[in-house]
Design a protein around this motif. Structure first.
Motif, PDB file in Angstrom:
ATOM      1  N   PHE A 107       0.908  -1.244   0.194  1.00 38.92           N
ATOM      2  CA  PHE A 107       0.035   0.038   0.042  1.00 38.92           C
ATOM      3  C   PHE A 107       0.819   1.147  -0.190  1.00 38.92           C
ATOM      4  O   PHE A 107       2.029   1.268   0.416  1.00 38.92           O
ATOM      5  N   ARG A 108       0.302   2.316  -0.720  1.00 43.18           N
ATOM      6  CA  ARG A 108       0.782   3.575  -0.529  1.00 43.18           C
ATOM      7  C   ARG A 108      -0.119   4.692  -0.193  1.00 43.18           C
ATOM      8  O   ARG A 108      -1.130   4.554  -0.358  1.00 43.18           O
ATOM      9  N   ALA A 109       0.286   5.607   0.422  1.00 40.09           N
ATOM     10  CA  ALA A 109      -0.530   6.998   0.805  1.00 40.09           C
ATOM     11  C   ALA A 109       0.363   8.224   0.671  1.00 40.09           C
ATOM     12  O   ALA A 109       1.754   8.055   1.138  1.00 40.09           O
TER      13      ALA A 109
ATOM     14  N   VAL B 152      -1.155  -0.993  -4.287  1.00 43.29           N
ATOM     15  CA  VAL B 152      -0.550  -0.829  -5.265  1.00 43.29           C
ATOM     16  C   VAL B 152      -0.136  -2.402  -5.969  1.00 43.29           C
ATOM     17  O   VAL B 152       0.194  -2.511  -7.144  1.00 43.29           O
ATOM     18  N   TYR B 153       0.004  -3.436  -5.118  1.00 41.39           N
ATOM     19  CA  TYR B 153       0.407  -4.618  -5.453  1.00 41.39           C
ATOM     20  C   TYR B 153      -0.174  -5.749  -4.437  1.00 41.39           C
ATOM     21  O   TYR B 153      -0.355  -5.356  -3.161  1.00 41.39           O
ATOM     22  N   PRO B 154      -0.644  -6.845  -4.980  1.00 42.03           N
ATOM     23  CA  PRO B 154      -0.812  -7.192  -6.126  1.00 42.03           C
ATOM     24  C   PRO B 154      -1.884  -6.928  -7.098  1.00 42.03           C
ATOM     25  O   PRO B 154      -2.102  -7.241  -8.207  1.00 42.03           O
ATOM     26  N   GLN B 155      -2.989  -5.980  -6.426  1.00 44.97           N
ATOM     27  CA  GLN B 155      -3.958  -5.590  -7.117  1.00 44.97           C
ATOM     28  C   GLN B 155      -4.301  -4.093  -6.497  1.00 44.97           C
ATOM     29  O   GLN B 155      -3.965  -3.829  -5.481  1.00 44.97           O
ATOM     30  N   THR B 156      -5.198  -3.368  -7.302  1.00 43.95           N
ATOM     31  CA  THR B 156      -5.666  -2.209  -7.110  1.00 43.95           C
ATOM     32  C   THR B 156      -7.025  -2.367  -6.441  1.00 43.95           C
ATOM     33  O   THR B 156      -7.185  -3.349  -6.519  1.00 43.95           O
ATOM     34  N   GLY B 157      -7.516  -1.220  -5.897  1.00 47.80           N
ATOM     35  CA  GLY B 157      -8.865  -1.171  -5.504  1.00 47.80           C
ATOM     36  C   GLY B 157      -9.158  -1.550  -4.045  1.00 47.80           C
ATOM     37  O   GLY B 157     -10.147  -1.751  -3.452  1.00 47.80           O
ATOM     38  N   LEU B 158      -8.205  -1.532  -3.214  1.00 50.82           N
ATOM     39  CA  LEU B 158      -8.013  -1.788  -1.767  1.00 50.82           C
ATOM     40  C   LEU B 158      -7.767  -0.444  -1.185  1.00 50.82           C
ATOM     41  O   LEU B 158      -6.723   0.161  -1.591  1.00 50.82           O
TER      42      LEU B 158
ATOM     43  N   THR C  93      -8.551   3.454  14.658  1.00 49.23           N
ATOM     44  CA  THR C  93      -9.284   2.750  14.063  1.00 49.23           C
ATOM     45  C   THR C  93      -8.705   2.639  12.651  1.00 49.23           C
ATOM     46  O   THR C  93      -7.882   3.255  12.036  1.00 49.23           O
ATOM     47  N   VAL C  94      -9.025   1.487  11.786  1.00 49.85           N
ATOM     48  CA  VAL C  94      -8.642   1.225  10.578  1.00 49.85           C
ATOM     49  C   VAL C  94      -9.973   0.909   9.721  1.00 49.85           C
ATOM     50  O   VAL C  94     -10.769  -0.209  10.180  1.00 49.85           O
ATOM     51  N   HIS C  95     -10.316   1.412   8.689  1.00 47.21           N
ATOM     52  CA  HIS C  95     -11.431   1.285   7.618  1.00 47.21           C
ATOM     53  C   HIS C  95     -11.079   0.509   6.702  1.00 47.21           C
ATOM     54  O   HIS C  95     -10.010   1.434   5.815  1.00 47.21           O
ATOM     55  N   PHE C  96     -11.223  -0.263   6.092  1.00 49.01           N
ATOM     56  CA  PHE C  96     -10.766  -1.350   4.906  1.00 49.01           C
ATOM     57  C   PHE C  96     -11.935  -1.369   3.916  1.00 49.01           C
ATOM     58  O   PHE C  96     -13.155  -1.322   4.292  1.00 49.01           O
ATOM     59  N   LYS C  97     -11.645  -0.947   2.753  1.00 54.04           N
ATOM     60  CA  LYS C  97     -12.433  -1.085   1.765  1.00 54.04           C
ATOM     61  C   LYS C  97     -12.112  -1.916   0.564  1.00 54.04           C
ATOM     62  O   LYS C  97     -10.686  -1.520   0.017  1.00 54.04           O
TER      63      LYS C  97
ATOM     64  N   TYR D 110      -4.441   4.740   2.683  1.00 54.39           N
ATOM     65  CA  TYR D 110      -3.405   4.014   1.852  1.00 54.39           C
ATOM     66  C   TYR D 110      -4.333   3.292   0.889  1.00 54.39           C
ATOM     67  O   TYR D 110      -5.495   2.969   1.204  1.00 54.39           O
ATOM     68  N   ARG D 111      -3.627   3.173  -0.375  1.00 54.54           N
ATOM     69  CA  ARG D 111      -4.231   2.597  -1.503  1.00 54.54           C
ATOM     70  C   ARG D 111      -3.414   1.571  -2.016  1.00 54.54           C
ATOM     71  O   ARG D 111      -2.185   1.591  -2.167  1.00 54.54           O
TER      72      ARG D 111
END
Length: 152
Positions: A97-99, A112-118, A131-135, A109-110
């Protein structure tokens, strides 16, 4: 000769970034053990998260464990104008992830590997709670979860 060496040392120290200006040092409050709850829909899992500095204080290490022997590991750091997080799961998978930005209290954080969309959003609520919100969006479906952690 002594004046030259002293001048070089002082110049080197002045050029080196100060530890206090490093956003990673602002996460010192995380060091120690946290009691966390993960919630996704009807699923609810309690786990322990333990944080420590690693690799000469340049990375923060998070080690999670839950009943039944499960666990995972994450490492994160701040680099020039951004955050990097590597998450390693117990089933031998990993995600990078990168931010952007410097704010250590709200990091988006978004993947970048192995997939995007997280997306993983860290929010410091107080010195004793975060807190950590994941999507995740995949194939038109969105899955989300929240982790709430309190200092043990």
């Amino acid at each position: 000769m002594r004046i030259t060496i002293t001048a070089l040392l002082l110049a080197a120290l002045a050029a080196a970034p100060g530890r206090a200006s490093d956003p990673l040092s602002s996460l010192r409050f995380l060091v120690g053990t946290w009691n966390c709850t993960y919630e996704a829909g009807k699923a609810r899992i309690s786990y322990k998260a333990t944080f420590s500095y690693d690799l000469n204080g340049n990375w923060m290490r998070e080690s999670d464990s839950w009943e039944g022997g499960g666990g995972d590991l994450a490492m994160f750091t701040y680099e020039k104008n951004g955050w990097t997080s590597v998450v390693m799961e117990h089933e031998r998978t990993s995600a990078l992830f990168r931010a952007s930005g410097k704010n250590p209290n709200h990091v988006v954080y978004r993947s970048v590997y192995p997939q995007t969309g997280l997306t993983d959003v860290f929010d410091r609520v107080s010195a004793t709670r975060f807190t950590v919100h994941f999507k995740q969006t995949s194939r038109g479906k969105t899955m989300s979860s929240i982790d709430v952690c309190d200092k043990a």
